[in-house]
Design an enzyme around this catalytic site. Structure first.
Site, mmCIF file in Angstrom:
data_model
loop_
_atom_site.group_PDB
_atom_site.id
_atom_site.type_symbol
_atom_site.label_atom_id
_atom_site.label_comp_id
_atom_site.label_asym_id
_atom_site.label_seq_id
_atom_site.Cartn_x
_atom_site.Cartn_y
_atom_site.Cartn_z
ATOM 1 N N HIS A 1 59.949 64.657 56.502
ATOM 2 C CA HIS A 1 60.556 64.847 55.275
ATOM 3 C C HIS A 1 60.095 65.735 54.374
ATOM 4 O O HIS A 1 58.964 66.190 54.608
ATOM 5 C CB HIS A 1 60.389 63.361 54.591
ATOM 6 C CG HIS A 1 61.687 62.366 54.965
ATOM 7 N ND1 HIS A 1 61.789 61.076 54.635
ATOM 8 C CD2 HIS A 1 62.321 62.251 56.014
ATOM 9 C CE1 HIS A 1 62.672 60.539 55.281
ATOM 10 N NE2 HIS A 1 62.999 61.104 56.228
ATOM 11 N N GLU B 1 58.439 65.414 51.540
ATOM 12 C CA GLU B 1 57.186 65.121 50.934
ATOM 13 C C GLU B 1 56.017 65.830 52.015
ATOM 14 O O GLU B 1 55.211 66.097 51.693
ATOM 15 C CB GLU B 1 57.060 63.772 50.509
ATOM 16 C CG GLU B 1 57.832 63.254 49.507
ATOM 17 C CD GLU B 1 59.373 62.853 49.858
ATOM 18 O OE1 GLU B 1 59.850 63.468 50.980
ATOM 19 O OE2 GLU B 1 59.897 62.238 49.204
ATOM 20 N N CYS C 1 61.672 57.926 50.114
ATOM 21 C CA CYS C 1 62.081 56.758 51.050
ATOM 22 C C CYS C 1 60.788 55.768 51.374
ATOM 23 O O CYS C 1 59.762 56.021 50.672
ATOM 24 C CB CYS C 1 62.580 57.540 52.441
ATOM 25 S SG CYS C 1 61.211 57.723 53.690
ATOM 26 N N CYS D 1 57.969 57.364 52.790
ATOM 27 C CA CYS D 1 57.108 58.319 52.147
ATOM 28 C C CYS D 1 56.561 57.656 50.823
ATOM 29 O O CYS D 1 55.289 57.861 50.455
ATOM 30 C CB CYS D 1 58.134 59.334 51.545
ATOM 31 S SG CYS D 1 58.577 60.676 52.898
#
Lengths: 216, 584
Positions: free
Chosen positions: A61, A63, A91, A94
């Site tokens: 992701h 991040e 999410c 994360c």
């Protein structure tokens, strides 16, 4: 409140603008349009967009991509003095990672009602756990963040095991106001009807519109 | 369903010790709260002929009326099928209003003569069958969706509750009743709930988890594998070896992960990874370690041979230990590089392998996405990136499985792959498994304070067993997978509650104190001590310890003991954190 007033909003909008720019870049390269920047002492130290297509790894992701950039030059302890600006609520994965790394605060655009970990589906940022909770502030450029996602989801995902034809999809532009009756307060308790249980999904109306499109 | 196997109270000990552990399917979140969870709903009685009209109003005007799935309940119920407490006292006035009146269907064109006998209805309506209910009860919506006042005002705007030119208003009475929140799991339960609450349907599925037959098939696949296929015990051992290997190198704690692909009933080991959270990042003076190949080769000192090589290896290791110690000081939570949890590394390796075995179009697309990164101006320090994600092998064991091109080409993420874990993964790793669309997950040790897969929070006989997230099977999320705890035979066989043997318990407690609670970072530095996890645990002590691990009560008690350790212990326990507090 996740969508409560944000002190010094304009300052934070400046960084969210940079995150939106990242998301736009992601959209133009067929990645999920989520962008983020990490800011330390008023300076961007990491930027990220989803890296799933390039790595064939569903956990890559935005991040995490940004964290990789940060950790190339800084120890992970820098995150305790660092804020994250991300167009879509982090999410669950994360949200947990950020908590384990000790992030200072998270600012986001719109809720993620499919797997958000900071109020959208669960409240990993503030649930009782071994690591310290962190505050989250939502709603910065929310409409733009939602529109970016909608633009992406009217496209087809040819990589999915059973790609759904989406020819009939049209891009809706109406964005409904926020309605989040059960959203958590940062660092507070779980916003559930029955205390102590992870939250029921919070159905942000705007996200529902996108979802309805998905089902078509 | 976990403990639903036949309660073999007499045959608890495994025969001949051949099978110490068994797979115990985890309860899902919804199975855990099944009990008799209820919800308050609004209900209203109304003449049957207005039923559809009012339902339409509700669907259109009450937002979120169907947010909570109540498909197991009848929307409309005839009074005769409702429990007495729902219907309440007989209301003669209401009954009178419920009778269709003649002039409603035929507009009154003639004023009735005073001499004529009064008629309630045209008569024909009555003949349509005595069984036809005049009124129905409508389940409006959960009562937290709309306030009573709001619902009342809304109903009064529409027939039959509003007066109109051709009809008198039907008396509006909104009641709050209690109904089952979740669908029943048996016809008997449906009958019982129908009697107690509201007419309830039973549908022949398990709405709360995997279908029992798929669970059974998976257990057969793994506990009695057909020839050449992997067994759960062998894979668990491999996962433990992976954890031991990275731990010995001072890279992390002794947790491991193995990923297996089962295609056409044949199994292939795709990825093996140990935890490496302590492996230093380039920014932490570990840039020389970024060259992964050399760092694990000199670690496998037996192969490299030569006293000098051994010596340098030891030196290097010592340096790494110091780095970890430093890292522990820097990070108050000693979490190190969270990205290098065994699960994250193994998932990353699968992605790497997918890229390697991908067909032309797929790899072209990936390359295009990669170039998009350059175009986006994102920093491209691949070495640093690899050191952060560590999705390349760092031990000979990992390397051995990573180099095989045994993955079916062009699969999607980790779709339907099988995951074997020494420990229940943390929330991050649990969600990573959801994102990766895995098929089956089996872990050995529960992590009551950090694990993300267990849905149960408390077990009667052992206290807290988890945080209750149950990420393996949450309806809210877009992917569910089957998940097992690979636990001592006695728990899996349903006789867990007999576990009252004080001696065993005490032994387990002690073993736990000296072993697992010695701490993660501490263990990583303790070269003299043996590996407490993994390897061949065949002696009795380890058995006791294993049992203690399954019994989270001990985890909790010892965890408390450790954290409140006397200052004198500090030397021994400095920077040592109970595994119970560690995200795995």
């Amino acid at each position: 409140m996740v969508f409560g007033p944000i002190p010094d909003r304009e300052y934070h909008e400046g960084f969210m603008r940079k995150a939106i720019e990242m998301a736009e870049m992601a959209l133009s390269s067929d990645e999920t349009p989520v962008g983020c920047v990490f800011v330390h002492a008023g300076e961007v130290i990491g930027r990220g967009i989803n890296g799933t297509n390039a790595s064939l790894n569903g956990t890559r992701h935005a991040e995490f991509v940004a964290l990789a950039e940060i950790m190339a030059e800084h120890p992970s302890s820098i995150l305790r003095e660092t804020d994250l600006y991300v167009t879509v609520e982090p999410c669950i994965m994360c949200a947990s990672a950020l908590r384990q790394y000790g992030i200072r605060a998270v600012y986001f655009g719109c809720l993620n009602d499919r797997f958000g970990g900071c109020g959208g589906v669960m409240t990993v940022h503030s649930d009782p756990a071994v690591d310290a909770p962190y505050p989250v502030y939502g709603g910065l450029f929310r409409e733009e963040a939602i529109m970016l996602l909608r633009k992406f989801y009217v496209q087809e995902n040819a990589k999915a095991p059973d790609p759904k034809p989406k020819k009939n999809r049209e891009l809706k532009t109406e964005i409904l106001p926020i309605s989040t009756p059960n959203v958590a307060t940062p660092g507070g308790s779980t916003p559930t009807i029955e205390k102590g249980r992870p939250a029921l999904p919070i159905l942000e109306k705007a996200a529902l519109v996108a979802k309805a499109q998905l089902k078509q | 369903m976990g403990l639903s196997q036949p309660d073999t109270t007499t045959a608890a000990p495994p025969t001949g010790g051949t099978r110490k552990r068994r797979m115990l399917h985890l309860k899902t979140k919804e199975e855990c709260r099944l009990g008799n969870e209820t919800i308050q709903v609004w209900t209203v009685e109304l003449p049957s002929k207005h039923a559809e009209g009012i339902l339409k109003v509700i669907k259109e005007q009450i937002e979120g009326q169907d947010n909570i799935d109540l498909q197991h309940l009848r929307r409309f119920a005839k009074p005769k099928y409702l429990p007495q407490h729902v219907i309440g006292k007989r209301d003669l006035v209401k009954e009178m209003y419920a009778v269709p009146r003649g002039w409603e269907s035929t507009p009154p064109t003639v004023i009735q003569a005073s001499s004529a006998s009064w008629e309630w209805s045209s008569g024909s309506a009555r003949k349509r069958g005595a069984d036809r209910s005049l009124t129905l009860y409508l389940l409006v919506c959960p009562s937290n969706v709309i306030q009573l006042r709001g619902l009342h005002d809304l109903m009064l705007q529409y027939p039959p509750f509003c007066s109109s030119a051709d009809s008198w208003a039907y008396p509006l009475e909104i009641k709050e009743v209690t109904v089952p929140r979740l669908a029943p799991t048996s016809p008997e339960q449906a009958d019982q709930w129908s009697d107690e609450y509201w007419p309830t349907f039973y549908r022949k599925t398990n709405p709360f988890g995997a279908h029992p037959t798929s669970i059974g098939k998976a257990e057969a696949d793994l506990e009695d594998p057909i020839s050449d296929n992997v067994s759960v015990s062998a894979m668990m051992e491999l996962a433990e070896q992976a954890g031991t290997a990275t731990e010995k190198l001072g890279y992390g704690i002794s947790t491991g992960c193995v990923i297996v692909e089962r295609a056409d009933d044949q199994t292939e080991i795709i990825a093996v990874a140990g935890d490496a959270r302590g492996k230093s990042l380039p920014s932490e003076g570990g840039s020389d370690d970024a060259n992964i190949d050399t760092s694990f080769e000199d670690a496998g000192d037996k192969k490299t041979g030569g006293a000098f090589a051994k010596k340098t290896a030891r030196k290097k290791r010592k340096k790494k230990e110091q780095q970890i110690a430093k890292l522990a000081e820097v990070n108050a939570c000693t979490s190190g590089n969270v990205m290098c949890h065994a699960v994250m590394r193994a998932i990353g390796m699968v992605g790497r392998k997918r890229l390697r075995v991908a067909s032309q179009p797929i790899s072209t697309r990936a390359a295009k996405a990669e170039s998009g990164f350059y175009a986006a101006g994102l920093q491209r320090d691949e070495k640093a990136r690899d050191a952060f994600f560590l999705d390349l092998p760092v031990t000979p064991l990992e390397q051995q499985y990573f180099t095989r091109d045994n993955l079916k080409p062009d699969g999607y993420l980790c779709l339907k792959l099988e995951i074997f874990l020494t420990h229940e993964p943390c929330m991050m790793c649990s969600m990573a498994l959801v994102h990766s669309r895995v098929g089956r997950v089996i872990f050995k040790h529960r992590m009551p304070q950090t694990g993300g897969l267990t849905a149960e929070r408390v077990r009667n006989d052992s206290g807290p067993v988890g945080l209750g997230y149950g990420l393996c099977w949450r309806k809210e999320l877009n992917w569910q997978f089957m998940c097992w705890e690979y636990t001592a035979f006695k728990y899996a066989s349903g006789s867990a509650r007999q576990y009252t043997d004080g001696k065993t318990s005490a032994a387990g407690h002690v073993a736990r104190r000296t072993g697992a609670t010695a701490g993660v970072q501490g263990k990583a530095m303790d070269r003299n001590g043996k590996a407490y996890y993994g390897g061949e645990n065949d002696d009795e002590d380890d058995d006791a310890k294993d049992d203690a691990d399954d019994h989270p009560k001990h985890t909790t008690t010892t965890a408390t003991a450790t954290s409140s350790a006397a200052p004198g212990d500090e030397n021994a326990n400095s920077r040592m954190h109970s595994l119970a507090h560690v995200h795995v």
